[in-house]
Design a protein around this motif. Structure first.
Motif, PDB file in Angstrom:
ATOM      1  N   SER A  85      82.373 -42.461  -6.673  1.00 16.36           N
ATOM      2  CA  SER A  85      81.053 -42.923  -7.094  1.00 16.36           C
ATOM      3  C   SER A  85      80.887 -42.843  -8.604  1.00 16.36           C
ATOM      4  O   SER A  85      81.212 -41.831  -9.233  1.00 16.36           O
ATOM      5  N   TYR A  86      80.320 -43.913  -9.193  1.00 17.88           N
ATOM      6  CA  TYR A  86      80.011 -43.899 -10.619  1.00 17.88           C
ATOM      7  C   TYR A  86      79.020 -42.797 -10.964  1.00 17.88           C
ATOM      8  O   TYR A  86      79.040 -42.264 -12.078  1.00 17.88           O
ATOM      9  N   LEU A  87      78.166 -42.415 -10.029  1.00 17.96           N
ATOM     10  CA  LEU A  87      77.192 -41.362 -10.298  1.00 17.96           C
ATOM     11  C   LEU A  87      77.879 -40.043 -10.629  1.00 17.96           C
ATOM     12  O   LEU A  87      77.425 -39.297 -11.505  1.00 17.96           O
ATOM     13  N   ASN A  88      78.980 -39.756  -9.943  1.00 15.52           N
ATOM     14  CA  ASN A  88      79.751 -38.551 -10.253  1.00 15.52           C
ATOM     15  C   ASN A  88      80.430 -38.666 -11.608  1.00 15.52           C
ATOM     16  O   ASN A  88      80.491 -37.707 -12.388  1.00 15.52           O
ATOM     17  N   PHE A  89      80.964 -39.859 -11.894  1.00 16.83           N
ATOM     18  CA  PHE A  89      81.599 -40.089 -13.194  1.00 16.83           C
ATOM     19  C   PHE A  89      80.586 -39.900 -14.318  1.00 16.83           C
ATOM     20  O   PHE A  89      80.877 -39.260 -15.334  1.00 16.83           O
ATOM     21  N   ALA A  90      79.390 -40.481 -14.156  1.00 18.00           N
ATOM     22  CA  ALA A  90      78.371 -40.420 -15.203  1.00 18.00           C
ATOM     23  C   ALA A  90      77.988 -38.977 -15.509  1.00 18.00           C
ATOM     24  O   ALA A  90      77.835 -38.590 -16.680  1.00 18.00           O
ATOM     25  N   GLU A  91      77.816 -38.176 -14.474  1.00 17.39           N
ATOM     26  CA  GLU A  91      77.446 -36.774 -14.681  1.00 17.39           C
ATOM     27  C   GLU A  91      78.570 -36.018 -15.396  1.00 17.39           C
ATOM     28  O   GLU A  91      78.312 -35.249 -16.341  1.00 17.39           O
ATOM     29  N   ALA A  92      79.816 -36.228 -14.967  1.00 11.34           N
ATOM     30  CA  ALA A  92      80.944 -35.540 -15.603  1.00 11.34           C
ATOM     31  C   ALA A  92      81.103 -35.980 -17.058  1.00 11.34           C
ATOM     32  O   ALA A  92      81.355 -35.151 -17.950  1.00 11.34           O
ATOM     33  N   GLU A  93      80.963 -37.285 -17.322  1.00  9.98           N
ATOM     34  CA  GLU A  93      81.063 -37.787 -18.691  1.00  9.98           C
ATOM     35  C   GLU A  93      79.964 -37.196 -19.557  1.00  9.98           C
ATOM     36  O   GLU A  93      80.177 -36.823 -20.719  1.00  9.98           O
ATOM     37  N   ARG A  94      78.795 -37.075 -18.972  1.00  9.07           N
ATOM     38  CA  ARG A  94      77.654 -36.546 -19.726  1.00  9.07           C
ATOM     39  C   ARG A  94      77.875 -35.078 -20.094  1.00  9.07           C
ATOM     40  O   ARG A  94      77.585 -34.652 -21.218  1.00  9.07           O
ATOM     41  N   ILE A  95      78.357 -34.315 -19.143  1.00  4.42           N
ATOM     42  CA  ILE A  95      78.628 -32.895 -19.410  1.00  4.42           C
ATOM     43  C   ILE A  95      79.604 -32.756 -20.574  1.00  4.42           C
ATOM     44  O   ILE A  95      79.401 -31.958 -21.492  1.00  4.42           O
TER      45      ILE A  95
END
Length: 455
Positions: free
Chosen positions: A188-198
């Motif tokens: 899921s892109y939602l997981n990617f977005a959170e990890a990238e943000r962190i």
């Protein structure tokens, strides 16, 4: 859709999503919201089976969590930060059918579809995507448009294959066949977005990568690269940008260009940038080529995931009148490696750390799409990708795409008389140099003139 089905989701928006919503909120009160959609158009065989097609679309939304998620600002907010995410569970989306009537005029149909996408697809409402079908006895044309907040250019290219696959499976189920899952699960892109943000939020203004961005800007007076000659609209009321399309190299010439670039120590993208730099030098005499380049940020688990997996990287390398093609390719290739590393930091985050906005008025995109699922079938499926209109007063964009048929260029530019001359000329000169390099492995012997062909 019942509000009770939506679940609060603590995964945050990516930096690019946040910036996109912020821009939409800022411009929404000024006038109608500028469209920012991408679309895929392709054919399915025979007349449409509406039930099977609806089942395929539901499977598609279940497969990609981003299609079931919505970002919204707090009530009354006009900023893109502190966005609230809510997400639907798999199986919650249903398809609503509506008819638009019959069309006998192609231009009228095109206008209808563009107006439909402009009015129904945007980053502030859910769903930020829509599907239209044009049904005929012999074939059905599918048009799926989604706002950029959901998809990048590669995501759009995957749609035809996935819908074809899911639709075929739905037809088989209709006929009583037992069908295994037609597509493997994807991340899921939602997981990617959170990890990238962190990761991005751990950076500080003192980090080496931010220092490199700062130096790149300082070398050009604090601005990101602009098109080699002035083309901006300074009227204050920009019109829709004109666009163009041209084949740069056919299949055999593109293969020859690949071989030349590899022998020179680079690849087709670094070779293309070398040729663009040569044109810029011929036009302006500048000894340096500068532009911005998008890179995909997908890692293995996200290869088939839909989302906005794009980071922008700065490109700059010298080129003098006496430099050979091989020298230019090696410099471009080295700079691309550096640029790709910087592109991993979302540009809005870079802007935050530098304390100044970043606009990229000159962008060169390169995509080799031959490994994209379904690419071999695109001609038979009549696959076409579309973009919404832009009224940007400064931006020049070149999208170079490598397919099985060769190398093609799409471009758009400000609606000014200088841009209408300079940008097509820039593309034509590049086409000439590419052909000469593919044929001789060297720069053309003489400067470009209209009508020239490389021998």
């Amino acid at each position: 859709m019942s509000e009770a089905i939506w679940a609060a989701d603590l995964r945050r928006a990516s930096h690019v999503q946040e910036a996109h919503v912020a821009h939409a909120l800022e411009t929404a009160d000024e006038a109608s919201l500028p469209p920012s959609w991408l679309a895929s158009v392709f054919d399915l065989p025979a007349e449409l089976d509406a039930n099977a097609f609806a089942a395929a679309l539901c499977e598609w939304t279940d497969r990609h969590e981003i299609l079931r998620s919505h970002l919204s600002p707090p009530a009354g907010s006009t900023q893109g930060d502190c966005l609230r995410r809510r997400t639907l569970p798999a199986g919650a989306v249903s398809i609503h059918h509506s008819g638009a009537g019959e069309f006998t005029d192609g231009q009228q149909l095109s206008r209808y579809l563009e107006e439909l996408f402009d009015s129904e697809v945007g980053p502030l409402d859910w769903p930020a995507y829509i599907c239209a079908t044009i049904s005929r006895p012999e074939t059905t044309t599918v048009c799926i448009a989604a706002d950029h907040i959901l998809m990048d250019g590669y995501s759009i290219l995957t749609i035809a294959y996935e819908i074809h696959t899911l639709y075929a499976a739905a037809l088989a189920v209709r006929d009583g066949k037992t069908v295994p899952p037609p597509l493997p699960p994807t991340a899921s892109y939602l997981n990617f977005a959170e990890a990238e943000r962190i990761e991005a939020d751990t950076l500080t203004p003192e980090d080496e990568s931010i220092a490199q961005w700062r130096q790149f800007l300082a070398e050009a007076g604090g601005r990101l690269p602009e098109f080699p000659v002035p083309v901006s609209d300074v009227s204050g009321s920009s019109a829709a940008q004109p666009s163009g399309y041209t084949e740069l190299l056919n299949a055999s010439a593109a293969h020859a260009f690949d071989r030349v670039c590899r022998k020179a120590g680079g690849d087709s993208f670094s070779g293309l940038l070398a040729c663009l730099a040569k044109v810029g030098h011929e036009i302006t005499g500048s000894g340096e080529f500068r532009t911005m380049v998008p890179f995909h940020t997908r890692t293995a688990p996200f290869r088939s995931s839909i989302g906005w997996y794009v980071g922008m990287g700065p490109v700059a390398f010298p080129l003098g009148a006496a430099d050979s093609f091989c020298e230019a390719v090696r410099r471009a290739a080295s700079n691309l490696d550096w640029s790709k590393n910087l592109s991993r930091i979302p540009t809005p985050r870079v802007a935050d750390l530098l304390g100044e906005p970043l606009r990229d008025p000159f962008m060169v995109s390169y995509m080799d799409v031959r490994r994209t699922p379904g690419a071999r079938e695109w001609n038979s499926w009549q696959v076409v990708t579309l973009r919404s209109r832009s009224t940007d007063p400064d931006e020049v964009c070149l999208w170079i795409v490598r397919t099985f048929d060769g190398l093609v260029a799409n471009y758009r530019h400000p609606a000014t008389a200088p841009a209408g001359i300079a940008v097509p000329d820039y593309v034509a000169r590049t086409k000439h140099i590419l052909a000469c390099v593919a044929n001789t492995a060297r720069w053309p012997a003489t400067p470009y003139r209209i009508g020239d062909h490389c021998q």
